[in-house]
Design a protein around this motif. Structure first.
Motif, mmCIF file in Angstrom:
data_model
loop_
_atom_site.group_PDB
_atom_site.id
_atom_site.type_symbol
_atom_site.label_atom_id
_atom_site.label_comp_id
_atom_site.label_asym_id
_atom_site.label_seq_id
_atom_site.Cartn_x
_atom_site.Cartn_y
_atom_site.Cartn_z
ATOM 1 N N SER A 63 0.905 -1.236 -0.234
ATOM 2 C CA SER A 63 -0.174 -0.138 0.130
ATOM 3 C C SER A 63 0.849 1.049 -0.028
ATOM 4 C CB SER A 63 -0.832 0.141 1.415
ATOM 5 O OG SER A 63 -1.714 -1.028 1.100
ATOM 6 N N ASP A 171 1.244 -1.538 -10.174
ATOM 7 C CA ASP A 171 1.221 -2.377 -8.696
ATOM 8 C C ASP A 171 1.662 -3.653 -9.256
ATOM 9 O OD1 ASP A 171 -1.764 -2.886 -6.640
ATOM 10 O OD2 ASP A 171 0.453 -3.471 -6.619
ATOM 11 N N ARG A 315 -12.944 -15.624 -1.786
ATOM 12 C CA ARG A 315 -11.594 -15.696 -2.414
ATOM 13 C C ARG A 315 -10.679 -16.981 -1.936
ATOM 14 N NH1 ARG A 315 -6.936 -11.242 -2.191
ATOM 15 N NH2 ARG A 315 -6.711 -12.210 -0.217
HETATM 16 C C1 LIG Z 1 -2.781 -6.251 -5.882
HETATM 17 C C2 LIG Z 1 -2.335 -5.686 -4.508
HETATM 18 N N1 LIG Z 1 -1.672 -4.266 -4.585
HETATM 19 C C3 LIG Z 1 -1.315 -4.014 -3.149
HETATM 20 C C4 LIG Z 1 -1.572 -4.477 -1.820
HETATM 21 C C5 LIG Z 1 -1.201 -3.999 -0.709
HETATM 22 O O1 LIG Z 1 -0.079 -4.727 -0.040
HETATM 23 P P1 LIG Z 1 0.198 -4.637 1.500
HETATM 24 O O2 LIG Z 1 -0.317 -3.049 1.961
HETATM 25 O O3 LIG Z 1 -0.818 -5.440 2.049
HETATM 26 O O4 LIG Z 1 1.605 -5.126 1.739
HETATM 27 C C6 LIG Z 1 -2.352 -5.770 -1.941
HETATM 28 C C7 LIG Z 1 -2.578 -6.489 -0.966
HETATM 29 N N2 LIG Z 1 -3.661 -7.276 -1.027
HETATM 30 C C8 LIG Z 1 -4.078 -7.999 0.148
HETATM 31 C C9 LIG Z 1 -4.632 -9.447 -0.315
HETATM 32 O O5 LIG Z 1 -4.588 -9.751 -1.215
HETATM 33 O O6 LIG Z 1 -4.638 -10.080 0.619
HETATM 34 C C10 LIG Z 1 -5.440 -7.038 0.642
HETATM 35 C C11 LIG Z 1 -6.784 -7.379 -0.236
HETATM 36 O O7 LIG Z 1 -5.062 -6.023 0.798
HETATM 37 C C12 LIG Z 1 -2.723 -6.449 -3.300
HETATM 38 O O8 LIG Z 1 -3.166 -7.346 -3.462
#
Ligand SMILES: Cc1ncc(COP(=O)(O)O)c(CN[C@H](C(=O)O)[C@H](C)O)c1O
Length: 336
Positions: A63, A171, A315
């Motif tokens: 994030s 991303d 999911r």
């Molecule tokens: C495409 C993408 N880009 C960014 C992030 C953010 O990564 P983090 O902030 O969780 O490290 C995620 C996290 N995804 C997490 C998950 O899939 O369990 C949750 C939904 O936030 C992501 O799926």
């Protein structure tokens, strides 16, 4: 929930291996706010080279790498063109508005793939409208099912960005899954982008962290935005050491996750659940199940953990700490 639970909520749930813990304990560290943590510096150089970019910055989360990228590319009042369902909007709590003062403009993305012509038509230049500041893609695309954008589409969208004089961000939380599915290198997936966010803490298996890679000039701004967000870390080599092992060992394990995800998806279909098998391309499986939360709670009672991400959407995410025996146990619960 039984202690021998099978956790398919996300690929973020993996815990560090004994080898990672040893590397973390023995990491050579320094104060990274002063740029003096040798292990963080090694991780950043390794990722920059791996992705073919000039520089890279280690951050606590994907994030943060995404939101720092948005901040460094845009100015207040601009629009960010992104695919419908993008994580930078769906799951980053409005930070593009709250921190960067920008708003999203969505383009359709069937199977997670935006149409380059629709991206071109989404660009805003009129004096009557907020101008476009950034185009952001997500590969693989989480909400569409962990789907993969082919190389030619990413390059076609880069051509649009160049014609419009716009930066292009990836991303790439699961770009290693995309590379594995496409049979190409991380560098080839990263090539069309000015900036790339690579998560070490998803399928690659690190306990914490994400890396933003890009040009030296962009990363100077990124460094400031990271500190504004409180992402300036001190002896973070303890975490970077695990990240280096995740980069070394993670990519080769991903295909097995994809095979297991496919097997889980086919079992769900055989059991009568609604799954779009065309969207099952990597380690993520979505099923449309009315009363998703009740179903997820019932499965949790039997030791199988999944995520109810919408009222009718469940999911499942495979990762390298789910082996064949655990998958078979999960499938028995799903068939019941
Ligand atoms: C495409 C993408 N880009 C960014 C992030 C953010 O990564 P983090 O902030 O969780 O490290 C995620 C996290 N995804 C997490 C998950 O899939 O369990 C949750 C939904 O936030 C992501 O799926």
């Amino acid at each position: 929930v039984p202690s021998n639970r099978i956790d398919l909520r996300s690929d973020t749930v993996t815990v560090p291996t004994p080898e990672m813990r040893l590397a973390m304990a023995e990491a050579v560290v320094g104060d990274d706010v002063y740029g003096e943590d040798p292990t963080v510096n090694t991780l950043q150089q390794t990722v920059a080279e791996l992705l073919g970019k000039e520089a890279a910055l280690f951050m606590p989360s994907g994030s943060m790498t995404n939101q720092v990228a948005i901040a460094m590319h845009t100015s207040r009042g601009q629009e960010v063109i992104c695919a419908e369902g993008s994580h930078i909007y769906e799951w980053e709590l409005g930070m593009m508005a709250a921190f960067s003062g920008v708003v999203p403009r969505f383009v359709p993305a069937p199977l997670g793939i935006p149409d380059p012509q629709q991206v071109r038509r989404a660009v805003r230049r009129s004096i009557h409208q907020s101008p476009t500041g950034l185009i952001s893609l997500e590969n693989t695309h989480n909400k569409m099912g962990g789907t993969v954008i082919p190389l030619d589409v990413m390059h076609a969208i880069r051509a649009v960005a160049d014609e419009e004089g716009l930066p292009l961000h990836l991303d790439g939380a699961r770009m290693a899954n995309a590379a594995a599915a496409l049979g190409v290198s991380l560098k080839e997936v990263a090539a069309p982008f000015h900036s790339v966010s690579l998560c070490l803490s998803k399928g690659l298996g690190a306990p914490v962290g994400s890396v933003l890679a890009g040009s030296k000039a962009d990363l100077v701004r990124a460094h400031r935005y990271r500190k504004m967000l409180g992402g300036g870390m001190r002896q973070a080599g303890v975490l970077a050491a695990a990240g280096l092992l995740a980069l070394r060992d993670g990519p080769a394990r991903l295909k097995a996750d994809h095979v297991r995800a496919r097997r889980l998806a086919e079992t769900l279909v055989e059991a009568g659940y609604d799954v779009n098998l065309d969207a099952v391309q990597t380690n993520i499986v979505y099923a449309t199940i009315p009363g998703a939360q009740q179903k997820v709670s019932a499965w949790a009672e039997q030791g199988l953990l999944a995520s109810a991400l919408d009222v009718d959407s469940v999911r499942f995410v495979l990762h390298y700490q789910i082996d064949d025996e655990m998958l078979e146990r999960a499938l028995r619960v799903l068939r019941a």
